[in-house]
Design an enzyme around this catalytic site. Sequence first.
Site, PDB file in Angstrom:
ATOM      1  CG  LEU A 152      -2.667  22.886 -12.310  1.00 35.37           C
ATOM      2  CD1 LEU A 152      -2.175  21.704 -11.481  1.00 35.37           C
ATOM      3  CD2 LEU A 152      -2.403  24.193 -11.576  1.00 35.37           C
ATOM      4  CG  ASP A 153       0.686  23.348 -19.617  1.00 35.17           C
ATOM      5  OD1 ASP A 153       1.447  24.317 -19.397  1.00 35.17           O
ATOM      6  OD2 ASP A 153       0.919  22.487 -20.484  1.00 35.17           O
TER       7      ASP A 153
END
Length: 191
Positions: free
Chosen positions: A136-137
């Site tokens: 997610l990053d």
Amino acid sequence: MTRLPLETGMLLDGFRLGTRLHRGGMATIWEVAHPEHPGPLLMKVPVLSEGVDPAAIVGFEMEQMILPRLGGPHVPRFVAQGDFSLQPYLVMEQIPGPSLLSRLPELPLPWEAVAKIGAAVAVALDDLHRQHVVHLDVKPSNLLLDHEGHVWITDFGLAVTQNNPNLTMSGDMLGTLRYMSPEQASGRRGV
């Protein structure tokens, strides 16, 4: 909680702090050495000061939970961690090679280089997903490229796992906007 003033040369749980490599808004990265842990090592220490976003602390706690569970050829080897009672930190192996962020000044890259890097990133993310973790990053600064063209994934503060799907409040938009998926930008953060 008492925070230790960190400086080059000091000992923290047997780890000798070397050069401070980075100081960001959420963490400081140090080179460290320990007689019982061979190889080049890094220590990541969260910034704990008044006004720090609580999500940064939750993210560091998430990384402390996820990194020790991960293995394989695409994530740094976990070495040790300190708890919040004195000084929180994470120690991991230091990956030889820069992040993809360092390649941005070279843009545009030849299509062959883009395809090779893209394939290596896809393999690394597939390996991570097979361990039931969604990062997610994913952004250039969190992808390291070693001298053999092998991709390593770092910084698991926003990651979610099958067992711990979300430590943040649902609906929070966390991550780096320009690299965020549409689902994530709308607040959906599941595995």
